[in-house]
Design a protein around this motif. Structure first.
Motif, PDB file in Angstrom:
ATOM      1  N   ASP A 151       0.813  -1.210   0.000  1.00 27.77           N
ATOM      2  CA  ASP A 151       0.000   0.000   0.000  1.00 27.77           C
ATOM      3  C   ASP A 151       0.855   1.273   0.000  1.00 27.77           C
ATOM      4  OD1 ASP A 151       0.958   0.052   2.586  1.00 27.77           O
ATOM      5  OD2 ASP A 151      -0.987  -0.284   3.531  1.00 27.77           O
ATOM      6  N   GLN A 152       2.176   1.120  -0.015  1.00 30.23           N
ATOM      7  CA  GLN A 152       3.083   2.246  -0.230  1.00 30.23           C
ATOM      8  C   GLN A 152       4.169   1.794  -1.195  1.00 30.23           C
ATOM      9  OE1 GLN A 152       4.741   4.487   3.016  1.00 30.23           O
ATOM     10  NE2 GLN A 152       2.831   4.511   4.182  1.00 30.23           N
ATOM     11  N   LEU A 153       4.637   2.725  -2.013  1.00 27.47           N
ATOM     12  CA  LEU A 153       5.709   2.446  -2.955  1.00 27.47           C
ATOM     13  C   LEU A 153       6.891   3.348  -2.644  1.00 27.47           C
ATOM     14  CD1 LEU A 153       3.718   2.205  -6.321  1.00 27.47           C
ATOM     15  CD2 LEU A 153       4.209   0.406  -4.650  1.00 27.47           C
ATOM     16  N   VAL A 154       8.083   2.896  -3.037  1.00 29.26           N
ATOM     17  CA  VAL A 154       9.308   3.643  -2.749  1.00 29.26           C
ATOM     18  C   VAL A 154       9.942   4.093  -4.061  1.00 29.26           C
ATOM     19  CG1 VAL A 154      11.586   3.541  -1.667  1.00 29.26           C
ATOM     20  CG2 VAL A 154       9.659   2.351  -0.612  1.00 29.26           C
ATOM     21  N   ASN A 155      10.300   5.385  -4.110  1.00 28.55           N
ATOM     22  CA  ASN A 155      10.916   5.983  -5.307  1.00 28.55           C
ATOM     23  C   ASN A 155      10.102   5.640  -6.551  1.00 28.55           C
ATOM     24  OD1 ASN A 155      12.980   6.881  -3.624  1.00 28.55           O
ATOM     25  ND2 ASN A 155      14.268   5.104  -4.036  1.00 28.55           N
ATOM     26  N   ALA A 156       8.807   5.884  -6.477  1.00 27.34           N
ATOM     27  CA  ALA A 156       7.886   5.465  -7.540  1.00 27.34           C
ATOM     28  C   ALA A 156       7.497   6.635  -8.427  1.00 27.34           C
ATOM     29  CB  ALA A 156       6.636   4.833  -6.933  1.00 27.34           C
ATOM     30  N   ALA A 157       7.246   6.337  -9.699  1.00 22.68           N
ATOM     31  CA  ALA A 157       6.807   7.332 -10.668  1.00 22.68           C
ATOM     32  C   ALA A 157       5.879   6.678 -11.673  1.00 22.68           C
ATOM     33  CB  ALA A 157       8.005   7.955 -11.377  1.00 22.68           C
ATOM     34  N   TYR A 158       4.844   7.406 -12.067  1.00 23.95           N
ATOM     35  CA  TYR A 158       3.884   6.912 -13.050  1.00 23.95           C
ATOM     36  C   TYR A 158       4.143   7.580 -14.392  1.00 23.95           C
ATOM     37  CZ  TYR A 158      -0.540   6.206 -15.514  1.00 23.95           C
ATOM     38  OH  TYR A 158      -1.485   5.888 -16.460  1.00 23.95           O
ATOM     39  N   ASP A 159       4.147   6.791 -15.459  1.00 22.50           N
ATOM     40  CA  ASP A 159       4.339   7.297 -16.812  1.00 22.50           C
ATOM     41  C   ASP A 159       3.026   7.146 -17.581  1.00 22.50           C
ATOM     42  OD1 ASP A 159       5.040   7.925 -19.368  1.00 22.50           O
ATOM     43  OD2 ASP A 159       6.783   6.624 -19.472  1.00 22.50           O
ATOM     44  N   PRO A 160       2.318   8.245 -17.842  1.00 18.03           N
ATOM     45  CA  PRO A 160       1.028   8.149 -18.542  1.00 18.03           C
ATOM     46  C   PRO A 160       1.142   7.584 -19.952  1.00 18.03           C
ATOM     47  CG  PRO A 160       1.265  10.287 -17.481  1.00 18.03           C
ATOM     48  CD  PRO A 160       2.607   9.631 -17.420  1.00 18.03           C
ATOM     49  N   ALA A 161       2.306   7.730 -20.583  1.00 15.55           N
ATOM     50  CA  ALA A 161       2.464   7.243 -21.957  1.00 15.55           C
ATOM     51  C   ALA A 161       2.449   5.719 -22.021  1.00 15.55           C
ATOM     52  CB  ALA A 161       3.746   7.789 -22.561  1.00 15.55           C
ATOM     53  N   THR A 162       3.084   5.082 -21.044  1.00 16.05           N
ATOM     54  CA  THR A 162       3.154   3.616 -21.029  1.00 16.05           C
ATOM     55  C   THR A 162       2.123   2.996 -20.107  1.00 16.05           C
ATOM     56  OG1 THR A 162       4.815   3.613 -19.261  1.00 16.05           O
ATOM     57  CG2 THR A 162       5.620   3.685 -21.541  1.00 16.05           C
ATOM     58  N   ARG A 163       1.513   3.814 -19.244  1.00 14.07           N
ATOM     59  CA  ARG A 163       0.538   3.373 -18.235  1.00 14.07           C
ATOM     60  C   ARG A 163       1.191   2.530 -17.159  1.00 14.07           C
ATOM     61  NH1 ARG A 163      -3.320   6.328 -18.627  1.00 14.07           N
ATOM     62  NH2 ARG A 163      -5.193   5.097 -18.925  1.00 14.07           N
ATOM     63  N   VAL A 164       2.452   2.816 -16.861  1.00 16.42           N
ATOM     64  CA  VAL A 164       3.238   1.993 -15.934  1.00 16.42           C
ATOM     65  C   VAL A 164       3.737   2.829 -14.764  1.00 16.42           C
ATOM     66  CG1 VAL A 164       5.385   0.675 -15.667  1.00 16.42           C
ATOM     67  CG2 VAL A 164       3.950   0.331 -17.685  1.00 16.42           C
ATOM     68  N   ILE A 165       3.630   2.262 -13.569  1.00 22.40           N
ATOM     69  CA  ILE A 165       4.297   2.795 -12.375  1.00 22.40           C
ATOM     70  C   ILE A 165       5.550   1.963 -12.143  1.00 22.40           C
ATOM     71  CG2 ILE A 165       4.215   3.021  -9.870  1.00 22.40           C
ATOM     72  CD1 ILE A 165       1.317   3.691 -10.024  1.00 22.40           C
ATOM     73  N   ASP A 166       6.702   2.631 -12.045  1.00 20.73           N
ATOM     74  CA  ASP A 166       7.960   1.984 -11.685  1.00 20.73           C
ATOM     75  C   ASP A 166       8.334   2.389 -10.266  1.00 20.73           C
ATOM     76  OD1 ASP A 166       8.615   0.665 -14.164  1.00 20.73           O
ATOM     77  OD2 ASP A 166       9.024   2.648 -14.991  1.00 20.73           O
ATOM     78  N   ALA A 167       8.822   1.447  -9.477  1.00 23.05           N
ATOM     79  CA  ALA A 167       9.286   1.716  -8.120  1.00 23.05           C
ATOM     80  C   ALA A 167      10.644   1.063  -7.924  1.00 23.05           C
ATOM     81  CB  ALA A 167       8.287   1.192  -7.089  1.00 23.05           C
ATOM     82  N   PHE A 168      11.504   1.725  -7.169  1.00 24.45           N
ATOM     83  CA  PHE A 168      12.864   1.219  -6.946  1.00 24.45           C
ATOM     84  C   PHE A 168      13.248   1.485  -5.502  1.00 24.45           C
ATOM     85  CE2 PHE A 168      17.648   1.958  -7.904  1.00 24.45           C
ATOM     86  CZ  PHE A 168      17.953   0.685  -7.466  1.00 24.45           C
ATOM     87  N   ASN A 169      13.144   0.469  -4.672  1.00 22.55           N
ATOM     88  CA  ASN A 169      13.466   0.568  -3.249  1.00 22.55           C
ATOM     89  C   ASN A 169      14.915   0.167  -3.048  1.00 22.55           C
ATOM     90  OD1 ASN A 169      13.587   0.512  -0.478  1.00 22.55           O
ATOM     91  ND2 ASN A 169      11.731  -0.705  -0.214  1.00 22.55           N
ATOM     92  N   LYS A 170      15.774   1.152  -2.811  1.00 25.16           N
ATOM     93  CA  LYS A 170      17.199   0.875  -2.662  1.00 25.16           C
ATOM     94  C   LYS A 170      17.503   0.239  -1.314  1.00 25.16           C
ATOM     95  CE  LYS A 170      19.040   4.643  -5.532  1.00 25.16           C
ATOM     96  NZ  LYS A 170      19.976   5.793  -5.541  1.00 25.16           N
ATOM     97  N   GLY A 171      18.328  -0.811  -1.346  1.00 31.04           N
ATOM     98  CA  GLY A 171      18.798  -1.411  -0.105  1.00 31.04           C
ATOM     99  C   GLY A 171      19.907  -0.600   0.534  1.00 31.04           C
TER     100      GLY A 171
END
Length: 366
Positions: free
Chosen positions: A301-321
């Motif tokens: 229910d929470q994402l880390v370093n996340a961004a949504y791209d309307p062109a691809t319809r994709v949310i990417d998240a990258f939780n660094k260790g």
């Protein structure tokens, strides 16, 4: 156009310091032995055998990793599922001057493997791949060897083989290769045709793109009052009151004619920023919290370093260790018109210097 510009986010994270958390510990440092156990609890297709880590994904591809006993270095053995698969090997370490000082070789006991192909390009990581004709012989040597080194010119990095054989045996069992001619460890007379086929790759179809006029990552956006009043948002506001600028990082995107996506900052550390995600009508009614499916089956229910791209319809998240970004979790979700569906997931639970493109996958789709 991605929600939450990375340049703005970097400035905010720099101002947050180490004292604020973005989930349990968003800016956590080097992961220790417990990281592998925690990851295994999330993913039943992950195991640790002494100094080796094995991870398999939803279609049966498996990756086995060994690491350096001195310095920073790693070996990755990849075996796809199915009767036609053959092992692939990549190796890497961090040279003192940032570049390999000579041809890359691998040595197991008294046998040297020459001709590894180093990555090229100005921004290429310090890694090399083993040709398909050599990979099987190198796997055989590693399975029964005592010592291994990676070499480039005068630089040498020792790699532990403790747990290598057990890791490869586990892959054989997981993929149904035991006692077949394709087995990595326990070879037998059973034909390759006895090996089960790979699981089908899930297909994810994104919804059509829609106009983003009036929405995006521009400054000065106001969160709909109905979302602002949700208990989860009230908590996020309390957790970020140390940084008024951080609280203003609100982003929006139109998903369809009746649905708008909003992100709300919920915490920040030295290099991780967490956010909660909500949908509402364009008028701000019917607020709902978005939860995201994961490879483990437990929704986030929470994402880390996340961004949504309307062109691809994709949310990417990258939780660094850790700050170097050589361990952690990377996930993507696609908006299908019905919800966000898991598109891809990879996780490196140990901070061994492995570039993100070489992390083991836990979920793949097409």
């Amino acid at each position: 156009m991605r929600m939450i510009p990375l340049t703005a986010m970097a400035a905010l994270l720099a101002s947050c310091g180490d004292g604020q958390s973005a989930m349990a510990d968003p800016g956590g440092g080097v992961r220790g032995a417990s990281a592998g156990a925690e990851a295994a609890a999330r993913n039943p297709n992950q195991r640790t055998f002494r100094d080796w880590l094995v991870v398999c994904d939803n279609v049966g591809t498996c990756h086995a990793f060994g690491h350096a006993t001195e310095g920073t270095g790693w070996v990755r053995i990849t075996m796809a599922a199915g009767p036609e698969a053959t092992p692939r090997i990549a190796v890497g370490f961090w040279p003192e001057n940032g570049r390999f000082s000579g041809p890359v070789t691998a040595r197991v006991d008294t046998t040297t493997f020459n001709g590894l192909t180093a990555a090229t390009g100005e921004d290429a990581p310090s890694l090399a791949t083993v040709g398909p004709g050599m990979a099987r012989a190198l796997v055989d040597q590693m399975a029964q060897g005592q010592t291994m080194t990676l070499n480039a010119g005068a630089e040498t990095v020792p790699i532990s083989l403790s747990g290598a054989a057990a890791s490869l045996l586990w892959i054989d069992e997981h993929q149904g290769r035991l006692d077949t001619t394709t087995a990595l460890i326990r070879k037998g007379s059973r034909p390759a045709s006895a090996v089960p086929a790979a699981a089908p790759v899930p297909r994810v179809t994104p919804a059509p793109a829609v106009s983003q006029t009036g929405y995006g990552d521009q400054e000065g956006q106001t969160l709909p009052a109905a979302i602002e009043a949700l208990p989860a948002v009230v908590q996020c506001r309390a957790d970020t009151d140390f940084n008024p600028d951080l609280q203003k990082v609100i982003s929006s995107a139109r998903l369809d004619a009746n649905t708008v996506l909003w992100s709300v900052p919920c915490g920040a550390g030295a290099y991780n920023f967490s956010s909660a995600w909500f949908t509402a009508t364009p008028q701000g009614a019917n607020p709902r919290r978005v939860t995201f499916p994961t490879a483990s089956g437990e929704p986030q229910d929470q994402l880390v370093n996340a961004a949504y791209d309307p062109a691809t319809r994709v949310i990417d998240a990258f939780n660094k260790g850790r700050g170097l970004g050589d361990c952690g979790m990377a996930d993507s979700w696609t908006w299908t018109g019905q919800g966000f569906v898991l598109k891809s997931s990879s996780e490196m639970s140990e901070c061994w210097g492995v570039p993100g493109d070489y992390w083991p996958t836990t979920w793949v789709s097409e």
